[in-house]
Design a protein around this motif. Structure first.
Motif, PDB file in Angstrom:
ATOM      1  N   PRO A  41      -2.660  -0.454  -1.373  1.00 11.51           N
ATOM      2  CA  PRO A  41      -4.325   0.115  -1.074  1.00 11.51           C
ATOM      3  C   PRO A  41      -5.474  -1.275  -0.843  1.00 11.51           C
ATOM      4  O   PRO A  41      -5.914  -1.846  -1.365  1.00 11.51           O
ATOM      5  N   ILE A  42      -6.259  -0.378   0.357  1.00 14.77           N
ATOM      6  CA  ILE A  42      -7.440  -1.535   0.955  1.00 14.77           C
ATOM      7  C   ILE A  42      -8.220  -0.705   2.122  1.00 14.77           C
ATOM      8  O   ILE A  42      -7.760   0.049   2.908  1.00 14.77           O
ATOM      9  N   GLU A  43      -9.205  -1.538   1.968  1.00 12.18           N
ATOM     10  CA  GLU A  43      -9.996  -0.429   3.173  1.00 12.18           C
ATOM     11  C   GLU A  43     -10.877  -2.012   3.747  1.00 12.18           C
ATOM     12  O   GLU A  43     -10.738  -2.718   3.099  1.00 12.18           O
ATOM     13  N   VAL A  44      -9.636  -1.297   5.094  1.00 13.68           N
ATOM     14  CA  VAL A  44     -10.262  -1.760   6.338  1.00 13.68           C
ATOM     15  C   VAL A  44     -11.449  -1.798   7.214  1.00 13.68           C
ATOM     16  O   VAL A  44     -10.891  -0.595   8.170  1.00 13.68           O
ATOM     17  N   GLY A  45     -12.441  -2.247   7.595  1.00 16.83           N
ATOM     18  CA  GLY A  45     -13.698  -1.561   7.912  1.00 16.83           C
ATOM     19  C   GLY A  45     -13.893   0.336   7.616  1.00 16.83           C
ATOM     20  O   GLY A  45     -13.557   0.281   6.280  1.00 16.83           O
ATOM     21  N   ASP A  46     -14.050   1.069   8.237  1.00 19.96           N
ATOM     22  CA  ASP A  46     -14.142   2.397   7.566  1.00 19.96           C
ATOM     23  C   ASP A  46     -12.555   3.577   8.145  1.00 19.96           C
ATOM     24  O   ASP A  46     -12.484   4.074   6.739  1.00 19.96           O
ATOM     25  N   ASP A  47     -11.398   2.405   7.366  1.00 24.93           N
ATOM     26  CA  ASP A  47     -10.066   2.989   7.726  1.00 24.93           C
ATOM     27  C   ASP A  47      -9.551   2.615   5.952  1.00 24.93           C
ATOM     28  O   ASP A  47      -9.367   1.556   5.750  1.00 24.93           O
ATOM     29  N   VAL A  48      -9.216   2.959   5.356  1.00 20.00           N
ATOM     30  CA  VAL A  48      -8.428   2.990   4.378  1.00 20.00           C
ATOM     31  C   VAL A  48      -6.531   2.742   4.934  1.00 20.00           C
ATOM     32  O   VAL A  48      -5.908   4.227   4.724  1.00 20.00           O
ATOM     33  N   HIS A  49      -5.952   1.838   3.958  1.00 19.87           N
ATOM     34  CA  HIS A  49      -4.957   1.386   4.496  1.00 19.87           C
ATOM     35  C   HIS A  49      -3.806   2.414   3.058  1.00 19.87           C
ATOM     36  O   HIS A  49      -4.459   1.453   2.277  1.00 19.87           O
ATOM     37  N   LEU A  50      -2.872   2.807   2.944  1.00 18.57           N
ATOM     38  CA  LEU A  50      -2.305   2.714   1.781  1.00 18.57           C
ATOM     39  C   LEU A  50      -0.674   2.723   2.199  1.00 18.57           C
ATOM     40  O   LEU A  50      -0.226   3.395   3.380  1.00 18.57           O
ATOM     41  N   TYR A  51       0.074   2.001   1.520  1.00 16.11           N
ATOM     42  CA  TYR A  51       2.044   1.219   1.244  1.00 16.11           C
ATOM     43  C   TYR A  51       2.494   1.899   0.027  1.00 16.11           C
ATOM     44  O   TYR A  51       1.885   2.132  -0.631  1.00 16.11           O
ATOM     45  N   PHE A  52       3.914   2.461   1.174  1.00  7.73           N
ATOM     46  CA  PHE A  52       4.289   2.596  -0.362  1.00  7.73           C
ATOM     47  C   PHE A  52       6.020   2.449   0.000  1.00  7.73           C
ATOM     48  O   PHE A  52       6.780   2.333   0.996  1.00  7.73           O
ATOM     49  N   ASP A 105      -9.618 -13.366   5.557  1.00  8.83           N
ATOM     50  CA  ASP A 105     -10.379 -14.417   6.956  1.00  8.83           C
ATOM     51  C   ASP A 105     -10.271 -13.052   8.092  1.00  8.83           C
ATOM     52  O   ASP A 105     -10.260 -12.714   9.089  1.00  8.83           O
ATOM     53  N   GLY A 106     -10.312 -12.021   7.406  1.00 12.83           N
ATOM     54  CA  GLY A 106     -10.748 -10.899   8.753  1.00 12.83           C
ATOM     55  C   GLY A 106      -8.767 -10.057   8.740  1.00 12.83           C
ATOM     56  O   GLY A 106      -8.480  -9.250   8.962  1.00 12.83           O
ATOM     57  N   ARG A 107      -8.152 -11.051   8.071  1.00 17.57           N
ATOM     58  CA  ARG A 107      -6.555 -10.467   8.141  1.00 17.57           C
ATOM     59  C   ARG A 107      -6.358 -10.171   6.959  1.00 17.57           C
ATOM     60  O   ARG A 107      -6.187 -10.370   5.710  1.00 17.57           O
ATOM     61  N   VAL A 108      -5.312  -9.103   6.781  1.00 13.91           N
ATOM     62  CA  VAL A 108      -4.641  -8.358   5.873  1.00 13.91           C
ATOM     63  C   VAL A 108      -3.563  -8.809   5.332  1.00 13.91           C
ATOM     64  O   VAL A 108      -2.394  -9.408   6.160  1.00 13.91           O
ATOM     65  N   LEU A 125       6.925 -13.051  -2.781  1.00 15.13           N
ATOM     66  CA  LEU A 125       6.415 -12.988  -1.041  1.00 15.13           C
ATOM     67  C   LEU A 125       5.124 -13.055  -0.691  1.00 15.13           C
ATOM     68  O   LEU A 125       4.932 -11.987  -1.698  1.00 15.13           O
ATOM     69  N   THR A 126       5.176 -13.666   0.355  1.00 14.62           N
ATOM     70  CA  THR A 126       3.457 -13.118   1.554  1.00 14.62           C
ATOM     71  C   THR A 126       4.036 -12.903   2.886  1.00 14.62           C
ATOM     72  O   THR A 126       4.792 -13.926   3.312  1.00 14.62           O
ATOM     73  N   ALA A 127       3.481 -11.693   3.012  1.00 13.58           N
ATOM     74  CA  ALA A 127       3.300 -11.919   4.782  1.00 13.58           C
ATOM     75  C   ALA A 127       2.319 -11.800   5.363  1.00 13.58           C
ATOM     76  O   ALA A 127       1.389 -10.864   4.530  1.00 13.58           O
ATOM     77  N   VAL A 128       1.970 -11.703   6.147  1.00 12.52           N
ATOM     78  CA  VAL A 128       0.777 -11.993   7.275  1.00 12.52           C
ATOM     79  C   VAL A 128       0.924 -10.938   8.254  1.00 12.52           C
ATOM     80  O   VAL A 128       1.269 -10.323   9.139  1.00 12.52           O
ATOM     81  N   SER A 129      -0.873 -10.017   8.459  1.00 11.34           N
ATOM     82  CA  SER A 129      -1.035  -8.760   8.837  1.00 11.34           C
ATOM     83  C   SER A 129      -1.753  -9.960  10.337  1.00 11.34           C
ATOM     84  O   SER A 129      -3.031  -9.763  10.016  1.00 11.34           O
ATOM     85  N   ASP A 130      -1.722  -9.264  11.527  1.00  8.86           N
ATOM     86  CA  ASP A 130      -2.772  -9.712  12.631  1.00  8.86           C
ATOM     87  C   ASP A 130      -3.236  -8.392  13.472  1.00  8.86           C
ATOM     88  O   ASP A 130      -3.204  -9.033  14.334  1.00  8.86           O
TER      89      ASP A 130
END
Length: 448
Positions: A41-52, A105-108, A125-130
């Motif tokens: 779970p993470i807040e990006v601006g006004d949005d909450v993202h949740l993965y599962f 730096d602004g990326r998830v 592992l790690t992966a980046v969202s642009d």
């Protein structure tokens, strides 16, 4: 169980899973397929993202993806296409398993366990969202697999005191359950920092502490570093979610006192403070999964520490916006499959009568809250039994003694002392259902 109830149960011989009233509506769940651990779970601006973790079907041989939902208020969620899927021939070719996300730096950036069949461990592992957390690019491994361990998986990354930290759930035959800790200045290069916490397997506060710890989460509350782990062993699998202060001798305590909460996922810093989500397991045997879905996520919980150092929970405040109308007396109310029942004082009994033969009972007595679902379902595949927690009520909290949330087959009960019990119920009778409650209890239908 009464003879009448037993006979009716035998006569029913049908699955509760096929009826629409059991489908949760304001708890996150895809329309079909299998859901388990919440992630990142993470807040990006006004949005909450949740993965599962999710699969599009109930076939457990299908590799796990990272399902994805967003919200602006933590209670009304929009489902999206999976944000991450296994890469054929890659380090997650047989499943993208548990982890978390951070802003860099602004990326998830996601950190997670990649599953490859035949490998002894799930690699970190790690992966980046642009694109703001909607999708993630290719993965790479960030720390080496261990040479010897019972288990090693489920990274959790956070920033503190100028450094990035990475905790990984682990277990060792000679050391017991463990949280392996790594440090980085740039999220790219990691150095092993030793165990954050370890504990030989045993019984603490009546709970199995586990041969290994899954899904480690690390929160900072009132200046204390609190770990939340899922107790696990090779022979019996998942047990309970436990919490403890990592800077004193480890003394695990249970986080949820119900029957169906596992694999907690934390957001260290939200607009409401530190939060937890959990996977609410089915509470019914596999033959009862007849309508194409299984698994659901808990309500988000704002967490704090109790006087004994245990982790306490309250529902996220915006859950109040689901209420329809000003509320009414609960006793005698007729309800659909989604409602909230509030009991101001720590005495009395709330009974939700699904039919003449099906009911669930929530009892408040002394310092104890008990949920009895022994007669909650005529479905032969539904689980029953009782669950109980003491030190349940705090008259100085300015909150009601209990808040009871029903959402189809999901039942979550929060007490004034911050205790929470999560369970599942599978009545075969469709609504309307009848509530029996103390005169001072209140009722609201809930809507999304």
């Amino acid at each position: 169980m009464t003879q009448t109830h037993s006979a009716a149960r035998s006569a029913a011989q049908k699955s509760a899973g096929a009826v629409a009233h059991l489908r949760p509506a304001f708890h996150i769940r895809p329309p079909r397929g299998y859901l388990n651990d919440p992630n990142g779970p993470i807040e990006v601006g006004d949005d909450v993202h949740l993965y599962f973790q999710s699969r599009p079907t109930l076939d457990m041989h299908v590799p796990v993806e990272w399902g994805h939902a967003t919200s602006t208020d933590y209670v009304r969620w929009t489902l999206h296409r999976p944000a991450m899927a296994p890469q054929p021939g890659g380090p997650d070719s047989d499943g993208c398993w548990s982890g978390n996300t951070v802003l860099d730096d602004g990326r998830v950036r996601a950190f997670y366990s990649g599953n490859v069949e035949g490998h002894p461990y799930q690699s970190v592992l790690t992966a980046v969202s642009d694109d703001g957390g909607m999708t993630f690019g290719p993965a790479r491994q960030v720390v080496p697999d261990p040479e010897q361990a019972i288990m090693f998986r489920d990274p959790f990354v956070w920033r503190e005191n100028g450094s990035w930290w990475l905790a990984v759930g682990a277990g060792y035959a000679d050391r017991g359950a463990s949280i392996a800790l790594y440090r980085s200045a740039d999220l790219e290069h990691w150095t092993y920092d030793g165990p954050l916490a370890e504990l030989p397997r045993g019984i603490a506060a009546g709970e199995d502490t586990g041969a290994a710890w899954e899904c480690p989460q690390v929160l900072t509350i009132d200046g204390r570093r609190i770990a939340v782990v899922a107790s696990w062993s090779p022979e019996s699998g998942p047990a309970e979610v436990l919490s403890f202060d990592v800077d004193v001798p480890v003394a695990p305590q249970r986080v949820d006192h119900g029957t169906n909460f596992y694999a907690a996922s934390a957001l260290r810093d939200s607009r409401f403070g530190p939060l937890l989500f959990g996977w609410l397991t089915e509470g019914r045997d596999r033959p009862g999964w007849t309508d194409g879905w299984a698994g659901v996520l808990s309500l988000p919980r704002v967490v704090h520490l109790g006087p004994d150092g245990s982790l306490r929970s309250t529902p996220v405040p915006t859950v109040d916006t689901l209420r329809e109308g000003p509320g009414s007396p609960a006793n005698g109310a007729s309800t659909g499959p989604r409602c909230e029942i509030v009991v101001p004082e720590a005495s009395g009994q709330v009974v939700i009568h699904f039919s003449d033969q099906e009911r669930v009972v929530v009892e408040l007595a002394g310092d104890t809250l008990t949920i009895d679902r022994t007669e909650a379902s005529l479905d032969q595949h539904a689980h029953g039994g009782r669950m109980q927690v003491t030190d349940a009520f705090d008259p100085t909290s300015n909150g009601p003694a209990a808040r009871i949330f029903l959402d189809g087959s999901v039942l979550e009960v929060f007490t004034s002392a911050g205790r929470v019990l999560s369970t599942r119920v599978y009545p075969t009778a469709a609504p309307a259902w009848r509530i029996e409650a103390p005169a001072h209890a209140h009722y609201w239908p809930l809507t999304t």
